[in-house]
Design a protein around this motif. Structure first.
Motif, PDB file in Angstrom:
ATOM      1  N   MET B 110       0.726  -1.210  -0.134  1.00  0.00           N
ATOM      2  CA  MET B 110      -0.005   0.067  -0.124  1.00  0.00           C
ATOM      3  C   MET B 110       0.908   1.257  -0.091  1.00  0.00           C
ATOM      4  O   MET B 110       0.431   2.065  -0.681  1.00  0.00           O
ATOM      5  CB  MET B 110      -1.017  -0.079   1.281  1.00  0.00           C
ATOM      6  N   TYR B 113       3.135   1.326  -3.693  1.00  0.00           N
ATOM      7  CA  TYR B 113       2.513   1.522  -4.758  1.00  0.00           C
ATOM      8  C   TYR B 113       1.337   2.452  -4.896  1.00  0.00           C
ATOM      9  O   TYR B 113       1.201   2.879  -5.840  1.00  0.00           O
ATOM     10  CB  TYR B 113       1.936   0.062  -5.140  1.00  0.00           C
ATOM     11  N   PHE B 114       0.732   2.797  -3.817  1.00  0.00           N
ATOM     12  CA  PHE B 114      -0.404   3.571  -3.747  1.00  0.00           C
ATOM     13  C   PHE B 114      -0.067   4.995  -2.934  1.00  0.00           C
ATOM     14  O   PHE B 114      -0.652   5.931  -3.322  1.00  0.00           O
ATOM     15  CB  PHE B 114      -1.742   3.106  -3.410  1.00  0.00           C
ATOM     16  N   PHE B 115       0.257   4.862  -1.671  1.00  0.00           N
ATOM     17  CA  PHE B 115       0.078   5.908  -0.928  1.00  0.00           C
ATOM     18  C   PHE B 115       1.594   6.163  -0.396  1.00  0.00           C
ATOM     19  O   PHE B 115       1.859   6.258   0.732  1.00  0.00           O
ATOM     20  CB  PHE B 115      -0.829   5.824   0.429  1.00  0.00           C
ATOM     21  N   LEU B 149     -17.431 -12.467   0.593  1.00  0.00           N
ATOM     22  CA  LEU B 149     -16.516 -11.941   0.021  1.00  0.00           C
ATOM     23  C   LEU B 149     -15.712 -12.824  -1.164  1.00  0.00           C
ATOM     24  O   LEU B 149     -14.760 -12.596  -1.815  1.00  0.00           O
ATOM     25  CB  LEU B 149     -15.473 -11.126   0.709  1.00  0.00           C
ATOM     26  N   VAL B 151     -16.341 -15.120  -2.930  1.00  0.00           N
ATOM     27  CA  VAL B 151     -16.781 -15.103  -4.541  1.00  0.00           C
ATOM     28  C   VAL B 151     -16.115 -13.801  -5.323  1.00  0.00           C
ATOM     29  O   VAL B 151     -15.864 -14.231  -6.299  1.00  0.00           O
ATOM     30  CB  VAL B 151     -18.236 -15.201  -4.454  1.00  0.00           C
ATOM     31  N   ARG B 255       2.117  -7.460 -10.493  1.00  0.00           N
ATOM     32  CA  ARG B 255       2.968  -6.985 -11.708  1.00  0.00           C
ATOM     33  C   ARG B 255       2.411  -7.894 -12.929  1.00  0.00           C
ATOM     34  O   ARG B 255       2.761  -7.468 -13.890  1.00  0.00           O
ATOM     35  CB  ARG B 255       4.440  -6.889 -11.681  1.00  0.00           C
ATOM     36  N   MET B 258       0.705  -6.685 -15.949  1.00  0.00           N
ATOM     37  CA  MET B 258       1.378  -5.752 -16.650  1.00  0.00           C
ATOM     38  C   MET B 258       2.359  -6.190 -17.552  1.00  0.00           C
ATOM     39  O   MET B 258       2.989  -5.274 -18.477  1.00  0.00           O
ATOM     40  CB  MET B 258       2.065  -4.700 -15.596  1.00  0.00           C
ATOM     41  N   VAL B 267      -6.889  -3.130 -17.698  1.00  0.00           N
ATOM     42  CA  VAL B 267      -5.537  -2.750 -17.529  1.00  0.00           C
ATOM     43  C   VAL B 267      -5.588  -2.232 -16.022  1.00  0.00           C
ATOM     44  O   VAL B 267      -4.469  -2.592 -15.506  1.00  0.00           O
ATOM     45  CB  VAL B 267      -4.934  -1.890 -18.313  1.00  0.00           C
ATOM     46  N   ARG B 268      -6.620  -1.788 -15.762  1.00  0.00           N
ATOM     47  CA  ARG B 268      -6.473  -1.398 -14.118  1.00  0.00           C
ATOM     48  C   ARG B 268      -6.575  -2.617 -13.305  1.00  0.00           C
ATOM     49  O   ARG B 268      -6.866  -2.329 -12.009  1.00  0.00           O
ATOM     50  CB  ARG B 268      -7.427  -0.318 -13.723  1.00  0.00           C
ATOM     51  N   LYS B 271      -4.462  -3.002 -10.071  1.00  0.00           N
ATOM     52  CA  LYS B 271      -4.614  -2.271  -8.750  1.00  0.00           C
ATOM     53  C   LYS B 271      -6.074  -2.572  -8.031  1.00  0.00           C
ATOM     54  O   LYS B 271      -6.337  -2.663  -6.881  1.00  0.00           O
ATOM     55  CB  LYS B 271      -5.049  -0.701  -9.348  1.00  0.00           C
ATOM     56  N   ILE B 272      -7.202  -2.885  -8.742  1.00  0.00           N
ATOM     57  CA  ILE B 272      -8.380  -3.520  -8.280  1.00  0.00           C
ATOM     58  C   ILE B 272      -8.052  -4.824  -7.476  1.00  0.00           C
ATOM     59  O   ILE B 272      -8.221  -4.927  -6.223  1.00  0.00           O
ATOM     60  CB  ILE B 272      -9.456  -3.781  -9.413  1.00  0.00           C
ATOM     61  N   PHE B 275      -6.325  -4.413  -4.096  1.00  0.00           N
ATOM     62  CA  PHE B 275      -7.138  -3.898  -2.860  1.00  0.00           C
ATOM     63  C   PHE B 275      -8.018  -5.089  -2.477  1.00  0.00           C
ATOM     64  O   PHE B 275      -8.152  -5.460  -1.432  1.00  0.00           O
ATOM     65  CB  PHE B 275      -8.275  -2.509  -3.291  1.00  0.00           C
ATOM     66  N   ALA B 279      -7.994  -6.685   1.261  1.00  0.00           N
ATOM     67  CA  ALA B 279      -9.200  -7.162   1.978  1.00  0.00           C
ATOM     68  C   ALA B 279      -9.253  -8.570   2.424  1.00  0.00           C
ATOM     69  O   ALA B 279      -9.541  -8.906   3.692  1.00  0.00           O
ATOM     70  CB  ALA B 279     -10.667  -7.098   1.179  1.00  0.00           C
ATOM     71  N   LEU B 282      -6.834  -9.055   5.209  1.00  0.00           N
ATOM     72  CA  LEU B 282      -7.488  -8.509   6.574  1.00  0.00           C
ATOM     73  C   LEU B 282      -8.397  -9.371   7.286  1.00  0.00           C
ATOM     74  O   LEU B 282      -8.266  -9.907   8.245  1.00  0.00           O
ATOM     75  CB  LEU B 282      -7.946  -7.415   6.218  1.00  0.00           C
TER      76      LEU B 282
END
Lengths: 528, 375, 404
Positions: B110, B113-115, B149, B151, B255, B258, B267-268, B271-272, B275, B279, B282
């Motif tokens: 996280m 790559y993102f924050f 979740l 599924v 990756r 990509m 292509v996104r 990123k999906i 996350f 989840a 967690l």
């Protein structure tokens, strides 16, 4: 200081036992919860009210009634003395405008005056009810409280000299609405009729669909001041006994002055009244009630309210409409999927938008980025505030449209949507992209069939929006996880909210994808 | 007692276990350890999973023989209360180390790559909220959420693997045997710690899973699904990257999409997926924290699980954050757990199981046909 | 107390939420209008500093100004590394630069040939959050000239223009497209070498050319963009070692098995011409022989050839009726392709570029990593020998396009 620390300790204490959660038996290896409240699911025994008795003299009884109903001020109460069978003094009373004059004149007064009563008859009221009065619904009361409550109901009371009982005749006839089409639950293929304010009519509408002999309607008076008749309908031996007892127990715990609508009962009887998700389903359609009754659910009706409360419910019940069953399987499935997508859009789209715009710009294509940036060039409000503002304006327009009657109400929607939206964009208070987003969100909200859930989605989306604003997709994901945890824990009168998916049950009731209609048994195993 | 075990079905438990095992199995190990000498993880990881399952099988057999409802009861039966408490604390410490390793991986993802403008503390606070809520709400909530979740996780995972189809080339998997059978087996043994926490958690929550017999059925189903998912994923990863390339990637699965280099509407998906993996991680960590808390409560006769869940969640987050601070040297024991964790976790469980089996045999022979109920 | 009991949980929840909110704070949120989105990065050798880096951005204009305003904005800055250049560039801009929508990275010939790409890339590109599917181009001249030449007034926007370029070149096969991920993968994996598209500028579009390099591979062109992409830049590891023309690139794609379609014109002995569209019918089959000192490869290619235009005479009609046309065309195409493939393969091999991906086939012959690493394929690349077995699948040859 001690009191303060005790309060803090009270808030943050860890309980020795679990919270009082009523639980039904589950199908998989389950036992009743050992930690539930002791009284949960037990047989409900209504209080035995031993109120004060009536006098032998009719005059004394009627004087008491007159005092209670303030006849010196209010002239609503009509009192008529007559001679029963020509020789025994009797008095009847009713409230003007609530009793049927024809029944009073022809079947009480005329039959009472012209009847015959043998000498030495002891139980005068009983004899009169059985042999003289020809009203179809009559009862005998011996306590003052019952008599006092019968009058505002539209019934006629008859006191007979020499008998400390009272005859109560059901002579109700007051102005009421006729059965019309449902306003809030419109359908194309199914029945159109809806409940009205009269509980008797509503029960008869349900009975027209459910022709079984095990359909039971237990009436309870609720509200200290209103004594509103509340009906609990269920199928005996089909609905779970512990569920029915729990419902009755919950209703018995309601101690309030007035019960004017099913909504009030709903709030007070729900296990978690502060939950954003309702645990009962309010409907105005008799066919929908009938469908759930046949499955073993319990329905609560309230006199004076055109809504019935069905319980227990699951998420899938809240998201389904009767139209799904009446349509063909593929059509019903497609409509359902669209509805679920709409509901998801309504709750989560603003959050996703904020997350992308504030953190994850790479998700948008370059053209989209370009369009967004160009549309926001002159907008001075930060994008999060802009979105919140537009969502608020949307709610304002919606509320205004509901309050304003007739065609003007429709015009409000058009004015709000088109003119206001256009003006806001021209004035650089908002961008066109955000406006479209808010419109989509609003449309998604209206896809949710249940009104309470619709309203809940209004503030749920704010929560997700804030989560997205704070943490992008991470914040949104965490908020979604917590929300999922919450609805997984939620129970509606003992039934887990996500049944029959989690926990799995052999329910034939259709969930997201509509199953076939044939071979459907009406007993849902998660209701047993 | 407010241990929040609730009532859950087989399907829900299988989902929870599969998610926990797969998250550990696919994401925890370091690429540089796994791939530097060739890529044979699609063989090693299933072997590691089966190895962990065999430890579980020994444990569940011992529990059945000694008629214990869960791991704590079996430890008490075998070693007495004090001995059981010591062993349970040791198991809890190892499980916490495993949880913090898994969580740390995603914390790094996280952040990197993102924050990048945020701090580790801010990110960890989001994790903490979820961990506390889930572990306090209990077993029922974790399992049902896993089913809901699960599924989504599976669908996204399959979509990711299918989307990267154009990047699969057979030459990337060569040399097939990696660095030989020896290194393959060694890695498999070391990777046992990836799957052991999941199976040990199943032993701990056996009562909530409706008994040992049912728990073993659930574990078998979870094993099959985990082996399939891990093998297929690692195989497809091997077809996406040659071993020398993948060894340098922190999270090769991220990756993966990509590598194709083609721009399509999916292509996104990387990123999906990231996350969604967070989840899932967690959820897995919540399950482990819950089971560790349950073990603690049972060992020390606590009536409410919530204090233990909250405390352990905070400890896990603290471990993750401290490994990013100046104090990271003090947590080299985490690396020790990573290297020898299989032994550290398997040996006590096998030892206790053996003692329990021996004891139950002796008791049965001395008491005749009357068994000793130890529930 | 009853009221407190009912609201206990919500109060606790709110307290926890408020505390958590204060802990987590926002994770560095930046609204999208505070960024300028770089579509293309150009890397050149600097005058005062080591590198001169150009950033091409979309010019966001209102609808009314779209027809007259320029579509692109180019900002150039110098620095010893890309971060220094970014800081200098941002100092004069009202926003931060964002690379999440970058389509191209254009590298000048000089930088590519001097092995400076890895030095630039060795700084953490991940920190720039550069789009990993960004394509790389080597510019024959300078990167900044190439980027300036991308301004094309008839296009809708710069993004669409750039994405259309990728589609176009892939379909025609005149250039190879490679993303930054694939480029890095090629360097890390050492089983093949990168082949990047070769870009150039054609000033003959606007004015008469002064020299050959001011044209498009020697041809004058009027109209269109000044910048073009034709041919390929060959890399040995991370160093530019040679170039291929557009036609040669098509042959290279054929060897790699990636050619979708390319039209070649042939002339028969009698002077008539025909054109066929050739492409790979299947992936090439490669046999590797490591028994000797050298690596020997046997390439088996199945090429589809679809007749597009046949300016044939009555003589050819006769050959067609007699069934001799197939043999004639087959032989001619096969000979041409055999010679072309061999030439291109040897050209790549001689400059030290494994453009054909020989390493991919060779590595399959080894069982363990140790054996493969001991083999040291890179050092033996120059000794690779290859022969091609080309089979042609002719189609539509009986469709007569001869006008009556």
């Amino acid at each position: 200081m001690n009191k303060f620390f005790r309060k803090i300790a009270f808030y943050f204490r860890f309980d020795n036992s679990a919270t009082n959660n009523f639980e039904l038996l589950e199908t998989e290896f389950g036992e009743p919860s050992k930690s539930a409240d002791e009284d949960s699911g037990k047989q409900y025994n209504p209080k035995d009210d031993t109120a004060d008795t009536l006098f032998y003299e009719a005059d004394k009884n009627i004087d008491r009634i007159k005092t209670a109903f303030r006849t010196d001020i209010s002239k609503d109460l009509v009192v008529r003395d007559f001679m029963l069978c020509g020789r025994i003094h009797a008095t009847l009373a009713f409230i003007n405008g609530m009793a049927d004059n024809e029944i009073v004149n022809n079947y009480i007064l005329r039959d009472g005056m012209n009847g015959e009563i043998p000498e030495g008859t002891e139980d005068l009221c009983k004899y009169a009810v059985e042999h003289i009065f020809t009203v179809n619904d009559m009862s005998i009361a011996c306590d003052y409280d019952t008599v006092r409550k019968a009058l505002p109901d539209g019934k006629t009371i008859i006191f007979i000299d020499g008998d400390p009982h009272c005859c109560i005749a059901d002579t109700r006839k007051f102005p009421q609405r006729s059965v019309e089409a449902a306003e809030n639950e419109k359908g194309v293929l199914g029945p159109r009729e809806a409940f009205i304010e009269n509980i008797r009519t509503n029960i008869s509408l349900i009975r027209r669909h459910v022709h079984t002999d095990d359909l039971v309607c237990e009436m309870r008076p609720m509200g200290e001041e209103t004594s509103t008749a509340v009906g609990i309908l269920y199928r005996d031996k089909v609905a779970s006994e512990s569920l029915v007892n729990e419902v009755k127990r919950k209703l018995a715990t309601i101690k309030t002055g007035s019960v004017l609508s099913t909504g009030i009962i709903n709030q007070m009887a729900e296990p978690k009244p502060f939950s954003p998700i309702p645990q009962t389903l309010l409907t105005e359609k008799p066919d929908r009630c009938a469908s759930y009754l046949l499955d073993g659910h319990v329905v609560i009706l309230c006199d004076g309210s055109p809504l019935a409360a069905i319980l227990p419910v699951t998420l899938f019940s809240l998201m389904s409409t009767p139209e799904d069953s009446y349509s063909r399987q593929v059509t019903g499935t497609v409509l359902r999927i669209i509805r679920y997508i709409g509901a998801l859009i309504s709750i989560i789209l603003p959050g996703i938008f904020i997350a992308i715009v504030m953190y994850h710009h790479g998700f948008l294509s370059s053209e989209m980025l370009s369009t967004l940036i160009t549309s926001r060039k002159m907008v001075f409000i930060p994008i999060g505030i802009e979105l919140l503002l537009l969502l608020f304006v949307f709610q304002l327009v919606r509320e205004a449209g509901m309050r304003v009657p007739g065609t003007v109400g429709q015009a409000i929607g058009i004015i709000g949507g088109l003119v206001l939206g256009q003006a806001v964009v021209s004035a650089n208070l908002a961008s066109s992209v955000v406006l479209i987003l808010v419109a989509l969100t609003g449309l998604g909200t209206f896809c949710i069939p249940d009104y309470s859930t619709q309203i809940s989605s209004v503030y749920l989306r704010i929560i997700f929006m804030i989560a997205g604003w704070m943490g992008g997709f991470l914040g949104l994901g965490c908020a979604w996880l917590i929300f999922t945890a919450y609805i997984c824990t939620l129970k509606s009168f003992g039934v887990p909210f996500l049944t029959p998916y989690a926990p799995k049950s052999k329910s034939k009731r259709m969930n997201v994808l509509r199953g076939p209609i044939n071979n459907k048994t009406h007993k849902e195993d998660y209701m047993q | 007692m407010n241990l929040r075990e609730g009532r859950v079905g087989n399907g829900e438990c299988v989902f929870t276990l599969v998610i926990s095992l797969c998250m550990s199995g696919l994401f925890v190990f370091e690429s540089i350890d796994a791939y530097t000498h060739g890529n044979s993880t699609y063989i090693s990881l299933p072997i590691a999973c089966i190895l962990a399952f065999s430890v579980f099988a020994v444990g569940i057999f011992a529990m059945t023989r000694s008629r214990s409802s869960d791991l704590c009861a079996m430890c008490s039966y075998a070693l007495g209360k004090t001995g059981a408490a010591v062993v349970c604390v040791f198991i809890i410490v190892i499980i916490l180390a495993c949880i913090s390793t898994l969580l740390n991986k995603f914390l790094n993802v996280m952040y990197s790559y993102f924050f990048q403008d945020a701090s580790y503390y801010s990110l960890a606070a989001f994790f903490l909220a979820v961990l506390v809520v889930f572990s306090c709400m209990g077993f029922e909530t974790v399992n049902r959420a896993a089913k809901v979740l699960g599924v989504v996780f599976l669908a996204t995972h399959i979509l990711l693997l299918v989307n990267s189809f154009s990047s699969y080339e057979t030459y990337k998997i060569y040399p097939i045997a990696g660095d030989g059978m020896k290194s393959m087996l060694r890695f498999a043994f070391e990777s046992g710690i990836l799957f052991l926490p999941g199976f040990v958690s199943a032993l701990i929550t056996a009562k909530g899973m409706h008994g040992t017999h049912n728990t073993s059925r659930i574990a078998v189903k979870a094993l099959i699904f985990t082996v399939i998912i891990c093998t297929v994923t690692q195989l497809l990863l091997a077809l996406s990257y040659p071993y020398d390339d993948i060894a340098k990637l922190y999270m090769p699965l991220y990756r993966m999409s990509m590598v194709t280099g083609e721009e399509n509407f999916l292509v996104r998906l990387d990123k999906i997926s990231a996350f969604i993996w967070v989840a899932a991680a967690l959820l897995a960590c919540s399950y482990y924290i819950y089971s560790a808390s349950l073990l603690y409560c049972r060992s020390f006769r606590q009536v409410d699980i919530r204090p233990a869940s909250c405390s352990l969640s905070v400890i896990v987050i603290m471990l993750c954050l401290l490994s990013h601070s100046e104090k990271r040297g003090a947590f080299s024991w985490l690396n020790f757990v990573g290297d020898y964790g299989t032994l550290l976790l398997a040996v006590p469980i096998i030892a206790v199981s053996v003692i329990a089996i021996i004891k139950s045999c002796i008791q049965r022979s001395s008491l005749g046909e009357v068994g000793h109920a130890n529930i | 107390m009853q009221i407190f009991k009912r609201i206990k949980k919500p109060v606790c929840f709110l307290l926890i939420l408020v505390n958590t909110l204060s802990l987590c704070s926002c994770l560095g949120a930046v609204s999208l209008e505070k960024y300028g989105y770089v579509l293309t990065i150009g890397l050149d050798t600097g005058k005062r500093y080591k590198y001169s880096i150009s950033f091409l951005m979309e010019n966001e204009v209102e609808e009314s100004e779209q027809k007259t305003a320029s579509k692109i904005n180019i900002i150039t800055a110098e620095g010893d590394n890309i971060y220094d250049a970014i800081y200098i560039a941002e100092s004069g801009l009202p926003y931060r630069l964002n690379f999440s929508r970058t389509n191209y990275i254009v590298i000048s010939y000089e930088i590519a040939a001097n092995d400076e790409i890895m030095e630039l890339f060795s700084t953490s590109w991940a920190m720039l959050k550069l789009r990993t599917s960004a394509n790389m181009i080597v510019a024959n001249a300078t990167a900044s000239e190439f980027i300036e030449g991308l301004n094309y007034s008839s296009s809708v926007n710069a993004t669409k223009l750039e994405s259309n370029l990728i589609d176009f070149y892939e379909n025609e096969g005149l250039s190879s497209m490679m993303s930054i991920t694939s480029f890095m993968s090629a360097i890390e994996s050492s089983r093949y070498d990168a082949v990047l598209p070769l870009g150039g500028t054609d000033t003959s579009v606007d004015s008469p050319p002064e020299k050959d390099s001011d044209t498009t591979e020697g041809s004058e062109r009027k109209g269109g963009m000044i910048s073009y992409t034709l041919g390929a830049a060959l890399f040995s590891d991370s160093v530019l070692c040679g170039v291929l023309s557009g036609r040669e690139n098509q042959i290279l794609l054929l060897i790699q098995g990636k050619l979708k379609g390319s039209v070649i014109q042939f002339t028969r002995a009698d002077g008539t011409k025909y054109s066929v569209r050739i492409g790979n019918a299947e992936l090439p089959r490669i046999k590797v022989d490591l028994s000797g000192d050298k690596i020997r490869l046997h390439y088996s290619l199945l090429v589809s050839a679809v007749l597009e235009q046949d300016n044939s005479s009555k003589v050819v009609e006769k050959m067609r009726k007699e069934g001799k046309l197939t043999e004639d065309m087959d032989m001619q195409i096969r000979e041409f392709l055999h010679s072309a493939c061999k030439t291109v393969f040897e050209q790549c091999r001689d400059v030290g570029c494994d453009a054909a991906g020989v390493g991919k086939s060779v590595c399959k012959e080894f069982k363990t990593v140790k054996e493969w690493e001991e083999f040291d394929f890179r050092s033996r690349l120059s000794d690779v020998e290859c022969d091609f077995d080309i089979r042609i699948e002719l189609a539509d040859i009986y469709v007569s396009t001869y006008p009556e």
